[in-house]
Design a protein around this motif. Structure first.
Motif, PDB file in Angstrom:
ATOM      1  N   ILE A 136       0.844  -1.205   0.000  1.00 10.25           N
ATOM      2  CA  ILE A 136       0.000   0.000   0.000  1.00 10.25           C
ATOM      3  C   ILE A 136       0.876   1.251   0.000  1.00 10.25           C
ATOM      4  O   ILE A 136       0.633   2.203  -0.752  1.00 10.25           O
ATOM      5  CB  ILE A 136      -0.970  -0.009   1.198  1.00 10.25           C
ATOM      6  CG1 ILE A 136      -2.026  -1.104   1.004  1.00 10.25           C
ATOM      7  CG2 ILE A 136      -1.619   1.365   1.393  1.00 10.25           C
ATOM      8  CD1 ILE A 136      -2.848  -1.404   2.241  1.00 10.25           C
ATOM      9  N   ALA A 137       1.924   1.239   0.820  1.00 13.40           N
ATOM     10  CA  ALA A 137       2.848   2.375   0.875  1.00 13.40           C
ATOM     11  C   ALA A 137       3.513   2.590  -0.481  1.00 13.40           C
ATOM     12  O   ALA A 137       3.696   3.736  -0.916  1.00 13.40           O
ATOM     13  CB  ALA A 137       3.895   2.166   1.962  1.00 13.40           C
ATOM     14  N   ALA A 138       3.855   1.508  -1.164  1.00 14.50           N
ATOM     15  CA  ALA A 138       4.459   1.625  -2.498  1.00 14.50           C
ATOM     16  C   ALA A 138       3.506   2.348  -3.452  1.00 14.50           C
ATOM     17  O   ALA A 138       3.920   3.243  -4.193  1.00 14.50           O
ATOM     18  CB  ALA A 138       4.814   0.242  -3.045  1.00 14.50           C
ATOM     19  N   LEU A 191       4.037   5.948  -5.227  1.00 12.48           N
ATOM     20  CA  LEU A 191       3.907   6.101  -6.676  1.00 12.48           C
ATOM     21  C   LEU A 191       3.009   7.296  -6.985  1.00 12.48           C
ATOM     22  O   LEU A 191       3.334   8.120  -7.846  1.00 12.48           O
ATOM     23  CB  LEU A 191       3.334   4.825  -7.307  1.00 12.48           C
ATOM     24  CG  LEU A 191       3.048   4.878  -8.804  1.00 12.48           C
ATOM     25  CD1 LEU A 191       4.338   5.042  -9.599  1.00 12.48           C
ATOM     26  CD2 LEU A 191       2.301   3.622  -9.235  1.00 12.48           C
ATOM     27  N   GLY A 192       1.892   7.390  -6.277  1.00 13.96           N
ATOM     28  CA  GLY A 192       0.977   8.509  -6.468  1.00 13.96           C
ATOM     29  C   GLY A 192       1.618   9.857  -6.174  1.00 13.96           C
ATOM     30  O   GLY A 192       1.269  10.871  -6.783  1.00 13.96           O
ATOM     31  N   ARG A 252       9.593   0.176  -1.212  1.00 13.72           N
ATOM     32  CA  ARG A 252       8.466  -0.425  -0.471  1.00 13.72           C
ATOM     33  C   ARG A 252       7.912  -1.645  -1.209  1.00 13.72           C
ATOM     34  O   ARG A 252       7.512  -2.619  -0.577  1.00 13.72           O
ATOM     35  CB  ARG A 252       7.359   0.604  -0.249  1.00 13.72           C
ATOM     36  CG  ARG A 252       7.711   1.737   0.694  1.00 13.72           C
ATOM     37  CD  ARG A 252       7.995   1.284   2.124  1.00 13.72           C
ATOM     38  NE  ARG A 252       9.384   0.901   2.287  1.00 13.72           N
ATOM     39  CZ  ARG A 252       9.885   0.141   3.246  1.00 13.72           C
ATOM     40  NH1 ARG A 252       9.107  -0.373   4.165  1.00 13.72           N
ATOM     41  NH2 ARG A 252      11.157  -0.139   3.323  1.00 13.72           N
ATOM     42  N   ALA A 253       7.896  -1.610  -2.533  1.00 13.80           N
ATOM     43  CA  ALA A 253       7.426  -2.779  -3.297  1.00 13.80           C
ATOM     44  C   ALA A 253       8.349  -3.967  -3.039  1.00 13.80           C
ATOM     45  O   ALA A 253       7.888  -5.093  -2.819  1.00 13.80           O
ATOM     46  CB  ALA A 253       7.368  -2.455  -4.793  1.00 13.80           C
ATOM     47  N   ARG A 292       8.986   5.296 -14.069  1.00 12.20           N
ATOM     48  CA  ARG A 292       7.618   5.028 -13.630  1.00 12.20           C
ATOM     49  C   ARG A 292       7.140   3.640 -14.065  1.00 12.20           C
ATOM     50  O   ARG A 292       6.505   2.933 -13.288  1.00 12.20           O
ATOM     51  CB  ARG A 292       6.664   6.107 -14.140  1.00 12.20           C
ATOM     52  CG  ARG A 292       5.247   5.916 -13.617  1.00 12.20           C
ATOM     53  CD  ARG A 292       4.335   7.080 -13.981  1.00 12.20           C
ATOM     54  NE  ARG A 292       3.052   6.890 -13.354  1.00 12.20           N
ATOM     55  CZ  ARG A 292       2.733   7.294 -12.133  1.00 12.20           C
ATOM     56  NH1 ARG A 292       3.617   7.935 -11.401  1.00 12.20           N
ATOM     57  NH2 ARG A 292       1.531   7.069 -11.629  1.00 12.20           N
ATOM     58  N   ASN A 293       7.445   3.251 -15.280  1.00 13.69           N
ATOM     59  CA  ASN A 293       6.998   1.957 -15.779  1.00 13.69           C
ATOM     60  C   ASN A 293       7.565   0.816 -14.925  1.00 13.69           C
ATOM     61  O   ASN A 293       6.834  -0.090 -14.536  1.00 13.69           O
ATOM     62  CB  ASN A 293       7.390   1.777 -17.246  1.00 13.69           C
ATOM     63  CG  ASN A 293       6.829   0.504 -17.826  1.00 13.69           C
ATOM     64  OD1 ASN A 293       5.622   0.272 -17.806  1.00 13.69           O
ATOM     65  ND2 ASN A 293       7.711  -0.344 -18.332  1.00 13.69           N
TER      66      ASN A 293
END
Length: 136
Positions: free
Chosen positions: A24-26, A30-31, A41-42, A109-110
């Motif tokens: 969720i943190a990841a 990202l946002g 985090r991912a 980003r990708n």
């Protein structure tokens, strides 16, 4: 189904929850366009998911490579988890290391989106496994 101690079950559940929180943190990072932190985090969400499974064996390691290697040995090579998960783990480990430790490495980003998606896939696979083992 195998015999697992209650402390091992509790630790497994705790680690799975940490994995979900980090995922969720990841997404949140990202946002915020904080891609370096999102990748970190991912990766950690994947790492905690692996440790959730290994808790059932009462195995842990101080080294990330030890966790990854043991998970592959016990759960990928035996066919319990798909080999594609091993590839996802490897990519996440490499990108997180580059992002955290290499000067001038900029994650895009990708790649970040792929890492978050892979983390979700691994967490779901671990959650399903824990259900089949009657842990959750």
């Amino acid at each position: 189904m195998r015999e697992v101690s209650q402390p091992a079950k509790d630790l497994s559940i705790y680690r799975l929850e940490r994995a979900k929180e980090d995922c969720i943190a990841a997404g949140n990072n990202l946002g915020l366009k904080d891609l370096r932190t999102a990748v970190n985090r991912a990766y950690y969400s994947i790492f905690h998911a692996l440790r959730a499974v290994l808790a059932l064996d009462e195995y842990d390691s101080k080294k990330h490579s030890g966790i990854i290697s043991e998970f592959r040995l016990r759960y990928i090579k035996t066919g319990i988890f798909d080999k594609e998960i091993s590839d996802m783990i490897e990519k996440a480990f490499k990108i997180r290391n580059k992002s955290d430790y290499q000067d001038m490495y900029i994650v895009n980003r990708n790649d970040t989106e792929i890492q978050i998606q892979n983390a979700k896939i691994i967490i779901n696979a671990v959650e399903e496994y824990l259900k089949t083992e009657k842990i959750i």
